[in-house]
Scaffold this motif. Structure first.
Motif, PDB file in Angstrom:
ATOM      1  N   ASP A 174       0.846  -1.190   0.000  1.00 34.25           N
ATOM      2  CA  ASP A 174       0.000   0.000   0.000  1.00 34.25           C
ATOM      3  C   ASP A 174       0.880   1.237   0.000  1.00 34.25           C
ATOM      4  N   PRO A 175       0.839   2.047  -1.085  1.00 35.52           N
ATOM      5  CA  PRO A 175       1.714   3.231  -1.150  1.00 35.52           C
ATOM      6  C   PRO A 175       1.323   4.319  -0.146  1.00 35.52           C
ATOM      7  N   ASP A 176       0.091   4.244   0.347  1.00 41.19           N
ATOM      8  CA  ASP A 176      -0.358   5.276   1.291  1.00 41.19           C
ATOM      9  C   ASP A 176      -0.139   4.883   2.743  1.00 41.19           C
ATOM     10  N   ALA A 177       0.333   3.653   2.963  1.00 39.09           N
ATOM     11  CA  ALA A 177       0.535   3.211   4.342  1.00 39.09           C
ATOM     12  C   ALA A 177       1.842   3.776   4.898  1.00 39.09           C
ATOM     13  N   THR A 178       1.862   4.132   6.145  1.00 41.59           N
ATOM     14  CA  THR A 178       3.067   4.638   6.814  1.00 41.59           C
ATOM     15  C   THR A 178       3.297   3.845   8.090  1.00 41.59           C
ATOM     16  N   LYS A 179       4.545   3.800   8.464  1.00 39.50           N
ATOM     17  CA  LYS A 179       4.909   3.065   9.667  1.00 39.50           C
ATOM     18  C   LYS A 179       4.344   3.768  10.885  1.00 39.50           C
ATOM     19  N   PRO A 180       3.613   3.034  11.749  1.00 40.16           N
ATOM     20  CA  PRO A 180       3.053   3.658  12.955  1.00 40.16           C
ATOM     21  C   PRO A 180       4.147   4.258  13.832  1.00 40.16           C
ATOM     22  N   ASP A 181       3.843   5.378  14.491  1.00 41.20           N
ATOM     23  CA  ASP A 181       4.818   6.066  15.348  1.00 41.20           C
ATOM     24  C   ASP A 181       5.283   5.193  16.496  1.00 41.20           C
TER      25      ASP A 181
ATOM     26  N   TRP B  27       5.725   2.003  16.467  1.00 42.35           N
ATOM     27  CA  TRP B  27       6.309   0.727  16.021  1.00 42.35           C
ATOM     28  C   TRP B  27       7.757   0.631  16.485  1.00 42.35           C
TER      29      TRP B  27
ATOM     30  N   TRP C 286       9.037  -3.525  10.027  1.00 41.16           N
ATOM     31  CA  TRP C 286       7.697  -3.117   9.570  1.00 41.16           C
ATOM     32  C   TRP C 286       7.567  -3.274   8.067  1.00 41.16           C
ATOM     33  N   GLU C 287       6.453  -3.845   7.655  1.00 41.05           N
ATOM     34  CA  GLU C 287       6.153  -3.978   6.237  1.00 41.05           C
ATOM     35  C   GLU C 287       4.759  -3.419   5.979  1.00 41.05           C
ATOM     36  N   PRO C 288       4.614  -2.626   4.915  1.00 36.01           N
ATOM     37  CA  PRO C 288       3.282  -2.061   4.629  1.00 36.01           C
ATOM     38  C   PRO C 288       2.307  -3.173   4.229  1.00 36.01           C
TER      39      PRO C 288
END
Length: 400
Positions: free
Chosen positions: A251-258, A260, A268-270
């Motif tokens: 997912d290009p819009d996914a970001t690593k949670p703060d 994590w 971390w993998e989207p």
């Protein structure tokens, strides 16, 4: 030898109608004519018949019938005809009776059987396996499975044949009249409330006869016959790199949670999402087949086994001697009445005028009155359960 005018008139007059059975169930003497099959099912499986005029009866309290009275039970009952019916006499055969589903039937049979057997008929064993000549009448299970059974026995095939086309039935709470006539010209007709609902020839509507034509056993589809209408386009090729397009992508819009933590949570993998560029497995375009010849039709030839049967109508070739009910009902409450077996449709219609049609309109009026009264009682009960408006205002108002 001299003929008088009266004798000559008598010769021209049609033969008087024969009545082979008539039952109205209006008094207790019906129990002397009818037998419950004691050896068909156990006592716990057989439901009891009640003798009743039922609800909203247009004939009054003295007009009675027999009613299924216990839910989820088998019901059996048979009686001898007052005179055997023999098809060899080449007469019309008319079977008629009334059915009333007071219980708003959900699943159950309400058909009547005309039975051979003669002196060998054992009323104590009458049941689902007993041979019959005719099975006729409504059978309902659920909202969509509703039909009037018309099943006739073929002596030549020794099989029971169900009519090919559906014959509708009534499932409301009013009394309805069911009539079947089998004629020696190999035709039949079904009436509901004296209105014709299905008619035709026995060979058209039942499988009494083998087919007139069969597929030629000496013919088969040629090996070079082409019946594929479309073929893959030989000029259409898969684009280069088509199989390299993945079905899912990160997912290009996914970001690593703060919050994590790689040490605790791992790398971390989207999440993966459907790839909008993925088009599924590649398939070539289809084009018209230039060699297409159309569907192959097997040549037909006259069936050497086909022979018209002049005696399809002769369901009582070995004499019909009894009549009976053999039923299963989930929800009981069906009333049967006014049965007649005769060789005259006019006689059956006359009996219907004296019974069914005489009571029909009054029954409808009583039914409508009972329905209206019940609706008013239910409305009054609902209103009685509702809280009083003034009391509700008092209980729900502001504190003081």
């Amino acid at each position: 030898m001299k003929f008088t005018l009266a004798a000559f008139t008598a010769l021209l007059a049609p033969a008087a109608a024969e009545i082979y059975f008539k039952e109205q169930f209006n008094d207790d003497s019906w129990k002397e004519r009818w037998t419950v099959p004691s050896e068909w099912k156990s006592a716990s499986e057989l439901g009891e018949w009640s003798h009743t005029s039922g609800e909203f009866n247009g004939g009054g309290p003295d007009d009675k019938g027999i009613k299924t009275s216990q839910d989820a039970r088998f019901y059996g009952l048979s009686a001898p005809l007052s005179k055997p019916f023999n098809s060899s006499e080449k007469k019309d055969l008319v079977l008629q009776y009334t059915v009333k589903h007071e219980q708003k039937i959900d699943c159950g049979g309400a058909y009547l059987k005309l039975l051979p057997g003669g002196k060998n008929f054992d009323a104590s064993k009458f049941g689902g396996e007993t041979p019959y000549a005719i099975m006729f009448g409504p059978d309902i299970c659920g909202s969509s499975n509703k039909r009037t059974h018309v099943i006739l026995h073929s002596n030549k095939k020794d099989e029971n044949l169900l009519i090919k086309k559906n014959v509708n039935c009534e499932d409301n709470q009013l009394t309805h009249l069911y009539t079947l006539i089998i004629r020696p010209d190999n035709t039949f007709e079904v009436f509901v409330d004296n209105k014709s609902v299905r008619s035709g020839t026995l060979d058209d509507e039942f499988d009494f006869l083998p087919p007139k034509e069969i597929k030629d056993p000496d013919q088969s589809k040629p090996k070079d016959w082409v019946d594929e209408k479309k073929i893959p386009d030989p000029d259409d090729v898969k684009p280069e790199g088509y199989d390299d397009i993945p079905a899912e992508i990160p997912d290009p819009d996914a970001t690593k949670p703060d919050d994590w933590d790689d040490e605790d949570d791992g790398e971390w993998e989207p999440p993966m999402v459907d790839n909008p560029e993925y088009k599924g497995p590649w398939k070539p375009k289809m084009i018209d087949n230039p060699d297409y010849k159309g569907p192959w039709k097997h040549p037909m030839i006259p069936n050497p086994e086909y022979e018209y049967d002049e005696e399809m109508y002769a369901v009582c070739k070995d004499e019909c001697t009894h009549i009976g009910f053999e039923l299963w009902q989930v929800k009981s409450g069906t009333i049967f009445d006014d049965i007649i077996v005769t060789d005259s449709l006019e006689e059956a219609q006359k009996f219907a005028e004296e019974t069914f049609f005489k009571k029909k309109d009054v029954e409808k009026e009583l039914f409508d009155e009972a329905k209206k009264k019940k609706e008013e009682e239910e409305k009054a009960a609902r209103e009685a359960e509702m809280p009083d408006e003034d009391e509700e205002d008092f209980m729900g108002g502001d504190e003081f």
